[in-house]
Scaffold this active site. Structure first.
Site: not given
Ligand code: B16
Ligand code: MG
Length: 229
Positions: A155, A17-19, A25, A124-125, A179-180, A53
């Site tokens: 997810k 996962d990224l964030d 982020t 990543s989302a 994942e976190d 998150k």
């Molecule tokens: P964006 P992850 C997620 O990242 C974030 O945790 C979440 O807070 C954010 O709304 C989502 O990505 C969408 O991000 O607006 O940049 O498309 O944890 O899945 O890496």
């Molecule tokens: Mg995350």
């Protein structure tokens, strides 16, 4: 043969996962959402930000509007415009990111996985995942990057992790997912992968192995955990 092979078990890939795993982020999402929420007259704090998150951009906006009792106030087109405004602010913030924004231990882990010929994926989302990875200077480590723009289901649906495994041409059972977020851990388990959670033991209890912080995510520790199962 890639990786270890003990009693038919084999580790072929690690999908991150990224964030909250590679970088934080969440802080930038917080700043951008807070500014938008204030503009809408909604009080938004760090505790509430925790609930966003791993949640998609549009779903995050819906949750913020619900927090302010404004669920029915805007048309779909207006909501799109609000989400766009938040994203433009977020993009300005991530443009300042540097390799110093990598979470502790992550660069060492990526290097060691590469050295051991284990494939590396990103699930990543965030639709900004590619930009963040570039800013962090770690693009070269990833054999595939699957972001929200490439999948239909969020997810805890396993689609994003299964797509990463497919692109890496590995069987999901030979993958570790990291994942976190609770929904992320659920997605990894639903994909039939070994789940590593980073963070709170109680919140991530579905994971097969949990570390408190990324500093504990060493190559030896994760490989040992994978083969112990
Ligand atoms: P964006 P992850 C997620 O990242 C974030 O945790 C979440 O807070 C954010 O709304 C989502 O990505 C969408 O991000 O607006 O940049 O498309 O944890 O899945 O890496
Ligand atoms: Mg995350």
């Amino acid at each position: 043969m890639k990786g270890f092979d003990i009693m038919n078990k084999q580790l072929n890939a690690v999908i991150f996962d990224l964030d909250g795993v590679i970088t934080d982020t969440a802080e930038y999402h917080f700043i951008a959402w807070k500014q938008l929420a204030e503009q809408l007259g909604i009080t938004f704090d760090r505790a509430f930000n925790e609930q966003l998150k791993g949640v998609s951009r549009m779903e995050s906006l819906e949750r913020i509007l619900a927090l302010g009792g404004q669920t029915d106030r805007y048309t779909m087109a207006e909501k799109e415009a609000l989400a766009h405004q938040k994203n433009e602010h977020y993009k300005q913030l991530i443009a300042r990111m540097t390799p110093d924004d990598l979470l502790p231990g992550m660069l060492d882990l990526l290097r060691e996985l590469k050295r051991q010929n284990i494939k590396i994926g990103l699930a990543s989302a965030s639709k900004n995942a590619f930009t963040v990875i570039e800013r962090l200077g770690i693009r070269e480590y990833f054999d595939t990057i699957v972001d929200a723009a490439k999948v239909q289901n969020s997810k805890p649906h396993p689609e994003i992790f299964l797509t990463a495994a497919e692109q890496l041409r590995v069987d999901p059972s030979t993958c570790i997912g990291v994942e976190d977020a609770q929904a992320g851990v659920a997605a990894i388990k639903a994909a039939n992968m070994f789940a590593i959670g980073v963070g709170d033991k109680e919140a991530l209890k579905e994971a097969d192995y949990i570390v408190e912080t990324t500093a504990d995510l060493t190559y030896d520790a994760i490989v040992r955990a994978f083969y112990r199962e």
